[in-house]
Design a protein around this motif. Structure first.
Motif, PDB file in Angstrom:
ATOM      1  N   GLN A 208       0.849  -1.183   0.000  1.00  0.00           N
ATOM      2  CA  GLN A 208       0.000   0.000   0.000  1.00  0.00           C
ATOM      3  C   GLN A 208       0.891   1.242   0.000  1.00  0.00           C
ATOM      4  N   PRO A 209       0.428   2.296  -0.668  1.00  0.00           N
ATOM      5  CA  PRO A 209       1.249   3.508  -0.704  1.00  0.00           C
ATOM      6  C   PRO A 209       1.593   4.050   0.681  1.00  0.00           C
ATOM      7  N   TYR A 210       0.726   3.834   1.676  1.00  0.00           N
ATOM      8  CA  TYR A 210       1.053   4.432   2.962  1.00  0.00           C
ATOM      9  C   TYR A 210       2.237   3.763   3.630  1.00  0.00           C
ATOM     10  N   MET A 212       4.847   2.650   1.831  1.00  0.00           N
ATOM     11  CA  MET A 212       5.938   3.321   1.113  1.00  0.00           C
ATOM     12  C   MET A 212       6.136   4.730   1.662  1.00  0.00           C
ATOM     13  N   ALA A 213       5.008   5.420   1.947  1.00  0.00           N
ATOM     14  CA  ALA A 213       5.097   6.779   2.470  1.00  0.00           C
ATOM     15  C   ALA A 213       5.791   6.781   3.828  1.00  0.00           C
ATOM     16  N   ARG A 215       7.979   4.577   4.844  1.00  0.00           N
ATOM     17  CA  ARG A 215       9.402   4.332   4.615  1.00  0.00           C
ATOM     18  C   ARG A 215      10.076   5.596   4.111  1.00  0.00           C
ATOM     19  N   ALA A 216       9.359   6.312   3.229  1.00  0.00           N
ATOM     20  CA  ALA A 216       9.921   7.550   2.701  1.00  0.00           C
ATOM     21  C   ALA A 216      10.099   8.578   3.809  1.00  0.00           C
ATOM     22  N   ALA A 217       9.248   8.505   4.830  1.00  0.00           N
ATOM     23  CA  ALA A 217       9.351   9.456   5.936  1.00  0.00           C
ATOM     24  C   ALA A 217      10.448   9.061   6.911  1.00  0.00           C
ATOM     25  N   GLY A 218      11.111   7.949   6.672  1.00  0.00           N
ATOM     26  CA  GLY A 218      12.224   7.560   7.520  1.00  0.00           C
ATOM     27  C   GLY A 218      11.842   6.667   8.680  1.00  0.00           C
ATOM     28  N   VAL A 219      10.662   6.077   8.630  1.00  0.00           N
ATOM     29  CA  VAL A 219      10.268   5.144   9.680  1.00  0.00           C
ATOM     30  C   VAL A 219      11.022   3.836   9.463  1.00  0.00           C
ATOM     31  N   ARG A 220      11.562   3.291  10.555  1.00  0.00           N
ATOM     32  CA  ARG A 220      12.332   2.061  10.425  1.00  0.00           C
ATOM     33  C   ARG A 220      11.412   0.857  10.235  1.00  0.00           C
ATOM     34  N   ARG A 223       9.454  -0.609  13.155  1.00  0.00           N
ATOM     35  CA  ARG A 223       8.344   0.228  13.584  1.00  0.00           C
ATOM     36  C   ARG A 223       7.206   0.178  12.572  1.00  0.00           C
ATOM     37  N   HIS A 228       2.364   0.295  11.551  1.00  0.00           N
ATOM     38  CA  HIS A 228       1.553   0.530  10.357  1.00  0.00           C
ATOM     39  C   HIS A 228       0.977  -0.771   9.788  1.00  0.00           C
TER      40      HIS A 228
END
Lengths: 339, 383
Positions: A208-210, A212-213, A215-220, A223, A228
């Motif tokens: 799901q895009p969220y 990816m979003a 991961r793009a925000a730097g969430v490890r 986590r 998520h």
């Protein structure tokens, strides 16, 4: 309706005024959550019946453990001269050939059966769910996670290739004909279903895009999995778990029925499957002795299935909020307003 | 000249699917100066989104495979950063806005929680950077991970910089501070009544609102580079205009550089300082936006501008480019565009294909007009 009087008279859109009761935000959200919970249950009468049944079963089980003398009309093993009685006001579910009260036995069996259902389904949910989460999220071929994922899934394949009842029977027969042994045996044949379910859900959620979003925000990754992904796969898992509690009870009863001497009966802790096995010979004459524990299994399974259906709605924020919005007017902006 | 925020050099990416190998990106070089907006245009499947995802290394691997090139972000080659340290780079340096506003927010969490998480991550990184600086390290070293404990990393998003010794009062104060910051970012993206919006779930917001929340989330990490991958494609035209206006206003307010990916020429004309035109994984033309719109040098750019429906004349048919996009696993030799090119000649089909050359007359600089076509003088400017 009672609170509506204060907001009447104001002009403009009705906004759900943040009612301040002095509680913390946490308390407030808990209260709102509970309200939403009941509103959704109300909206679906069947799941509400399921909820009531589960609550009733839980209270009965608790009382049967804490205060057996209060709830059990007769001690389960007490013999009497009222033998072979059909159901009546004095013996709700009748008596057996030695005068034991069937209702007392069925009720005394409730805590054990519920405990078995929750123990097996719960352990499967935790172990199987965790394995499925890991196998689903870290599945890149060639990496450590990919290898682990393949190992986990092949092991579940091995377990799933046996009919679970036969596998559980075989394990139970080999590790010992005790309650613990049978519970362990069912668990061993049970967790792969949760692994399969969890992995499948994770595979769809992680693309799901969220995610990816995030991961793009730097969430490890860890986590992302814990927050998520887990939050979005927990709904089918919990629903499956709820319905599974009943199934486990049936399977345990089946195994207890098939294998001799899992539990000695009559005993202080009867079990529904054992009872059915014991009274099997009387089914044509004392039919109630078999019908009562059978009906108990049926009602328990039904209760958890109905509740599981309702939980599906409660755990999904979309339906939760939609239902809540139907009951309480809130201002929900629908257009992208700009200044 | 100051160091650019982002410098992509000769990046090549393949997708390996079964037996096939698709050349998604071939020798692409893009440079984003500090404070600039660089637009990447091209039709569907030309590799725009692959480029957007390759930069923060978000491409799924497999099937994606980075063949060669360098991605220098603030002086650090991202392709050299080990995978486990990547979240540090992504969280602090590069923000992303995705195409699908419907699914880019987690449906299970309220708006407040999602933005708070981004802020939380930024603060963890800042705290990690601060301890490193005080212990004599460099100002910020992306090659090292943040020094935060496991409990902090997994903790509640509102428990900013939380430690075991944190008191309840401090926690509440931190929560209030984070909430204030969340509201601030929502106001920044011009959301009316942020106090109500923060408590809503994503499905209760319209597409335009969700995209604003996404932008707020990306900005709340205070990135130095924002990658916007078709941020307005899924929105209807009025909302699109609002979001674009918003982003234009934000460029000045937050001092971020933007890499703007779109298929919409009107949008780049509006937003970008420089644009790059992509075709079949190749960058065919690059330069200042005005020059490219007025004097396109590559036949593909010219055809693309010609095909823009705003140039539709009432009496004539819509202009389109004849032929179809080549299969990325079997690119034609030489220039990838030559089978469809109106001015192609036999030599165009010979390897190696043309590389980006400076257009004569343009002053030599990192962002000056370059084109990958030796016969650019024959390309007519659109009227």
């Amino acid at each position: 309706m009672a609170g509506g009087s204060s907001s009447e008279g104001k002009s403009g859109p009705v906004v759900a005024a943040p009612v301040r009761l002095g509680g913390s935000a946490w308390l407030r959200s808990l209260r709102d959550g509970t309200r939403g919970f009941f509103r959704i249950l109300w909206s679906n009468p069947l799941s509400f019946i399921g909820f009531l049944l589960v609550v009733a079963l839980a209270i009965a089980a608790l009382l049967a453990v804490v205060a057996p003398n209060l709830v059990l009309p007769y001690p389960p093993n007490q013999l009497s001269t009222d033998y072979k009685q059909p159901p009546s006001a004095t013996h709700w579910f009748g008596t057996d050939e030695l005068g034991r009260d069937i209702f007392s036995n069925v009720l005394a069996a409730l805590p054990l059966d519920l405990a078995i259902g929750f123990a097996v389904a719960g352990a499967s949910l935790i172990v199987g769910g965790a394995l499925g989460l890991v196998a689903g999220y870290w599945d890149r071929p060639g990496s450590l996670g990919g290898v682990l994922s393949v190992v986990i899934m092949r092991v579940t394949d091995i377990f799933l290739s046996f009919p679970s009842l036969i596998l559980a029977l075989a394990i139970a027969a080999s590790i010992g004909r005790t309650v613990d042994g049978v519970v362990l045996a069912i668990f061993v044949s049970w967790w792969p279903y949760y692994t399969r379910l969890a992995r499948g859900e994770v595979l769809s959620v992680k693309h799901q895009p969220y995610v990816m979003a995030a991961r793009a925000a730097g969430v490890r990754d860890r986590r992302i999995v814990v927050r998520h992904v887990l939050r979005n796969v927990i709904e089918p898992l919990v629903v499956y778990f709820t319905m599974d509690v009943g199934t486990v009870i049936v399977v345990f009863s089946t195994i207890a029925f098939v294998i001799n001497n899992v539990l000695p009966y009559p005993s202080a802790t009867p079990e529904w499957g054992v009872m059915i096995q014991f009274y099997e010979n009387f089914v044509s004459t004392l039919w109630w002795t078999v019908l009562a524990p059978g009906a108990a299994i049926f009602v328990t399974v039904l209760a958890f299935s109905l509740l599981g259906d309702g939980l599906r709605d409660i755990l999904d924020p979309r339906s939760r909020r939609a239902q809540a919005a139907a009951g309480v007017p809130t201002l929900i902006p629908t257009a992208g307003e700009s200044s | 000249m100051t160091e650019p925020v982002l410098e992509v050099e000769h990046l090549s990416v393949d997708y390996v699917v079964g037996a096939g190998r698709f050349h998604a990106l071939r020798d692409v070089s893009v440079r984003v100066e500090r404070g600039h907006v660089v637009g990447i245009v091209g039709e569907t499947g030309c590799g725009k989104s692959t480029l957007a995802r390759a930069i923060p290394r978000l491409l799924p691997r497999p099937p994606a495979e980075v063949k060669s090139g360098r991605i220098r972000f603030n002086g650090v080659d991202l392709l050299e950063v080990p995978a486990w340290k990547l979240p540090t780079v992504r969280g602090t340096g590069i923000g992303m806005i995705f195409q699908e506003p419907l699914n880019s927010l987690n449906p299970a969490f309220r708006v407040s929680v999602q933005i708070a998480e981004a802020i939380h991550i930024r603060k963890l990184r800042e705290a990690g950077a601060a301890t490193r600086t005080s212990s004599g390290g460099e100002p910020f070293d992306y090659s090292r991970g943040p020094e935060v404990s496991r409990s902090e990393a997994l903790g509640h998003p509102f428990a900013v910089g939380g430690t075991a010794a944190e008191t309840v009062v401090e926690k509440q104060a931190n929560r209030r501070a984070t909430r204030e910051e969340v509201l601030e970012f929502l106001r920044l993206v011009r959301i009316n009544d942020p106090e109500t919006i923060v408590n809503l779930y994503p499905h209760e917001l319209s597409g335009g609102m969700r995209q604003r929340v996404m932008i707020a989330m990306a900005l709340s990490a205070r990135p130095s580079l924002l990658i916007a991958d078709e941020p307005t494609s899924a929105l209807d035209v009025t909302i699109q205009a609002q979001v674009l206006t918003l982003m234009k206003e934000l460029i000045d307010e937050v001092h971020a550089s933007i890499l703007f990916i779109t298929h919409d020429l009107g949008v780049v004309a509006e937003m970008a300082d420089e644009i790059g035109v992509m075709y079949a994984g190749h960058l065919v033309e690059y330069g200042p936006v005005q020059e490219i719109f007025e004097h396109p040098r590559h036949p593909y750019t010219a055809a693309l501008l010609q095909a823009n429906p705003t140039r539709y004349k009432a009496d004539g048919p819509l202009s389109s480019i004849s032929g179809s996009v080549p299969n990325l696993s079997r690119l034609p030799p030489g220039c990838p565009f030559h089978p469809r090119c109106p001015i192609a000649r036999p030599s165009c089909g010979a390897d190696p294909g043309p590389s980006l050359e400076l257009v004569p007359g343009a002053t030599d600089g990192p962002s000056s007009h370059r084109v990958a076509c030796p016969y650019f003088s024959e390309v007519a400017s659109p009227v």
